[in-house]
Design a protein around this motif. Structure first.
Motif, PDB file in Angstrom:
ATOM      1  N   THR A   2     -17.378   6.861  -0.598  1.00  0.00           N
ATOM      2  CA  THR A   2     -16.514   6.884   0.583  1.00  0.00           C
ATOM      3  C   THR A   2     -16.389   5.466   1.149  1.00  0.00           C
ATOM      4  OG1 THR A   2     -18.330   7.216   2.128  1.00  0.00           O
ATOM      5  CG2 THR A   2     -17.335   9.208   1.155  1.00  0.00           C
ATOM      6  N   LYS A   3     -15.452   5.276   2.065  1.00  0.00           N
ATOM      7  CA  LYS A   3     -15.313   3.951   2.674  1.00  0.00           C
ATOM      8  C   LYS A   3     -16.564   3.598   3.479  1.00  0.00           C
ATOM      9  CE  LYS A   3     -11.383   2.104   3.669  1.00  0.00           C
ATOM     10  NZ  LYS A   3     -10.093   1.768   4.290  1.00  0.00           N
ATOM     11  N   THR A  46      -4.823   0.083  -5.396  1.00  0.00           N
ATOM     12  CA  THR A  46      -4.782   1.505  -5.700  1.00  0.00           C
ATOM     13  C   THR A  46      -4.969   1.673  -7.209  1.00  0.00           C
ATOM     14  OG1 THR A  46      -3.269   1.834  -3.865  1.00  0.00           O
ATOM     15  CG2 THR A  46      -3.372   3.585  -5.506  1.00  0.00           C
ATOM     16  N   THR A  50      -5.066   7.723  -8.430  1.00  0.00           N
ATOM     17  CA  THR A  50      -4.462   8.167  -7.176  1.00  0.00           C
ATOM     18  C   THR A  50      -3.488   9.309  -7.465  1.00  0.00           C
ATOM     19  OG1 THR A  50      -4.722   6.051  -6.082  1.00  0.00           O
ATOM     20  CG2 THR A  50      -2.925   7.449  -5.299  1.00  0.00           C
ATOM     21  N   TRP A  52      -0.766  11.104  -5.251  1.00  0.00           N
ATOM     22  CA  TRP A  52      -0.061  11.172  -3.981  1.00  0.00           C
ATOM     23  C   TRP A  52       0.283  12.608  -3.590  1.00  0.00           C
ATOM     24  CZ3 TRP A  52      -0.463   6.959  -1.219  1.00  0.00           C
ATOM     25  CH2 TRP A  52      -0.601   5.729  -1.855  1.00  0.00           C
ATOM     26  N   HIS A  55      -2.521  14.245  -2.038  1.00  0.00           N
ATOM     27  CA  HIS A  55      -2.976  13.493  -0.860  1.00  0.00           C
ATOM     28  C   HIS A  55      -4.341  12.851  -1.080  1.00  0.00           C
ATOM     29  CE1 HIS A  55       0.370  15.015   1.544  1.00  0.00           C
ATOM     30  NE2 HIS A  55       0.183  16.147   0.888  1.00  0.00           N
ATOM     31  N   ARG A  56      -4.535  12.305  -2.281  1.00  0.00           N
ATOM     32  CA  ARG A  56      -5.794  11.649  -2.621  1.00  0.00           C
ATOM     33  C   ARG A  56      -5.492  10.253  -3.159  1.00  0.00           C
ATOM     34  NH1 ARG A  56      -7.276  14.554  -6.670  1.00  0.00           N
ATOM     35  NH2 ARG A  56      -6.891  12.976  -8.228  1.00  0.00           N
ATOM     36  N   GLU A 105     -10.082   8.348  -0.762  1.00  0.00           N
ATOM     37  CA  GLU A 105      -9.761   8.834   0.567  1.00  0.00           C
ATOM     38  C   GLU A 105      -8.697   9.919   0.431  1.00  0.00           C
ATOM     39  OE1 GLU A 105      -9.926   5.632   3.873  1.00  0.00           O
ATOM     40  OE2 GLU A 105      -8.943   4.687   2.147  1.00  0.00           O
ATOM     41  N   THR A 106      -8.725  10.863   1.366  1.00  0.00           N
ATOM     42  CA  THR A 106      -7.686  11.880   1.410  1.00  0.00           C
ATOM     43  C   THR A 106      -6.916  11.730   2.705  1.00  0.00           C
ATOM     44  OG1 THR A 106      -9.227  13.464   2.370  1.00  0.00           O
ATOM     45  CG2 THR A 106      -8.970  13.522  -0.022  1.00  0.00           C
ATOM     46  N   PHE A 107      -5.665  12.168   2.666  1.00  0.00           N
ATOM     47  CA  PHE A 107      -4.823  12.068   3.864  1.00  0.00           C
ATOM     48  C   PHE A 107      -3.971  13.300   3.999  1.00  0.00           C
ATOM     49  CE2 PHE A 107      -2.636  10.150   0.323  1.00  0.00           C
ATOM     50  CZ  PHE A 107      -1.321  10.569   0.451  1.00  0.00           C
TER      51      PHE A 107
END
Length: 107
Positions: A2-3, A46, A50, A52, A55-56, A105-107
């Motif tokens: 994780t960040k 990136t 990834t 998109w 959402h990852r 990361e997820t968004f």
């Protein structure tokens, strides 16, 4: 990873080499390495993993360093201080590069 784990890895490595870090994450949410003699540059890219649509986002970190200053008529002590910081900074940069830091990361 994780960040938050990335930031902890940066902090731990920096402290092991005698550098302080920012209290709060800076640009791109990453902990900054504080140095009077060196500039540490973080490049985030990136990766191909990834997704998109899902959402990852997976990102990788590359760390480089350069000498910030030197000129004029430095004292011998100033030269030795800079030389020591350059050596420690190079060792820190190599350690961070060898970690192959990647996080998701997820968004």
């Amino acid at each position: 990873m994780t960040k938050a784990q990335v930031n902890e890895a940066i902090r731990s490595a920096a402290q092991a080499h005698g550098f302080e870090t920012s209290k709060q994450p800076g640009f791109q949410g990453l902990t900054e390495i504080i140095s009077e003699e060196l500039n540490f540059t973080f490049t985030v890219q990136t990766t191909e993993n990834t997704d998109w649509a899902a959402h990852r986002i997976e990102q990788s970190l590359t760390v480089t360093a350069s000498v910030r200053k030197m000129g004029g008529q430095p004292t011998v002590e100033g030269l030795l201080k800079t030389a020591d910081e350059i050596r420690r900074g190079a060792e820190l940069t190599a350690e961070l590069q060898n970690m192959n830091i990647i996080w998701t990361e997820t968004f």
